[in-house]
Design an enzyme around this catalytic site. Sequence first.
Site, short mmCIF file in Angstrom:
data_model
loop_
_atom_site.label_atom_id
_atom_site.label_comp_id
_atom_site.label_asym_id
_atom_site.label_seq_id
_atom_site.Cartn_x
_atom_site.Cartn_y
_atom_site.Cartn_z
NE ARG A 13 -3.78 -2.33 0.29
CZ ARG A 13 -3.61 -3.63 0.10
NH1 ARG A 13 -2.43 -4.09 -0.29
NH2 ARG A 13 -4.59 -4.49 0.28
CG ASP A 131 8.09 16.23 29.16
OD1 ASP A 131 9.22 15.84 29.49
OD2 ASP A 131 7.08 16.12 29.90
CB CYS A 174 17.89 30.41 14.02
SG CYS A 174 19.56 30.03 13.48
CB CYS A 188 3.11 16.82 29.72
SG CYS A 188 3.05 17.26 27.98
ZN ZN Z 1 20.94 28.74 14.76
#
Ligand code: ZN
Length: 343
Positions: A13, A131, A174, A188
């Site tokens: 598939r 997390d 960045c 959480c």
């Molecule tokens: Zn960077």
Amino acid sequence: MPSSGIQSARYSRQTRFAGLGQTGQERLAKARVAIVGLGATGSTIAHGLLRAGIGYLRLIDRDWVETHNLPRQSFYTEADAEQLQPKVVAAKAHAQQINSACAIDALVLDLHAGTIDQALAGVDLVLDGTDSLETRLLINEWCVREQVPWIYSGVLGGHGMTANFRPQQACWRCIFATSPEPGSMPTCETAGVVGPVVGVIGNLAATEALKLLSGQGQANPDLFMLDLWAWQFEHVPMPAPRPDCPVCGLRHFDLLDHASEPTISLCGRNAIQIRPQQPTTIGLARLAQHLYQADLRVVQTDYLLRFAADSLQATVFPDGRVIVSGTDDPAVARGFYNRWINH
Ligand SMILES: [Zn+2]
């Protein structure tokens, strides 16, 4: 190992899907991926890649299965929680029943500056299932330095976010130039989470991984955010790399270059983790013997030892890592550690 004929039927598939095709499927079979954090997001990502026919998975997590994981963390069962199974050990056992052709390494490991080189060596892609902001910043530094792509996934409450970070492009720092202090943001553990939102974000990340690893499809060029509870979706185009970015621009790898704190508070868990500064091993059988002599009740498995004393509970791992539960005071935890374990 199933024959190639059976394997081609198994993935028919996918190979019939023109976007992936036989070529893409063959690339997936050769791909090597690390997933850091096998909680809810990591479980979803691992399922997606495993069932799609990824060749190699390295599963990395420091925790064991607990009953409060079961509403979201799709790999695990009540039996895993009762047996105190490390998440990656339980995940590997279930994963091999789903796809025996996938090579899987399970690392019961706390990812930090001292362990990351070995933990992530030799993979084509790193997927973030943590997390922990601190761990995410560490993954970003490592992936920039080693020029390995990584995919960020974050879920909190009904919100989710995902982005692809690739060599020569903008990195995490960045975008998030001033990172909050680790531990200062909700997690959480403290703010809760809606289980299916994790499935959505984890499957977005898994789909991006399939595209990057197969070399097919149009990769997500954005920081993608959704709030499924409020039915809001947002795309923010990834910026160009910032020349003054401390990590990819100025190449300051502060987290990789400095040993991490030996004692950290596990947010929202009323627990302190203590880890040795130097590589070490703790003989669980010998420790158990000492504790029995002090008339303490000890539970020991192949992967950890747990006991209670002084109204606190300790979970000890063979790599020297100890989690002291029942306090959020590092001094109390360290006193307990020195009294019962490090003597
Ligand atoms: Zn960077």
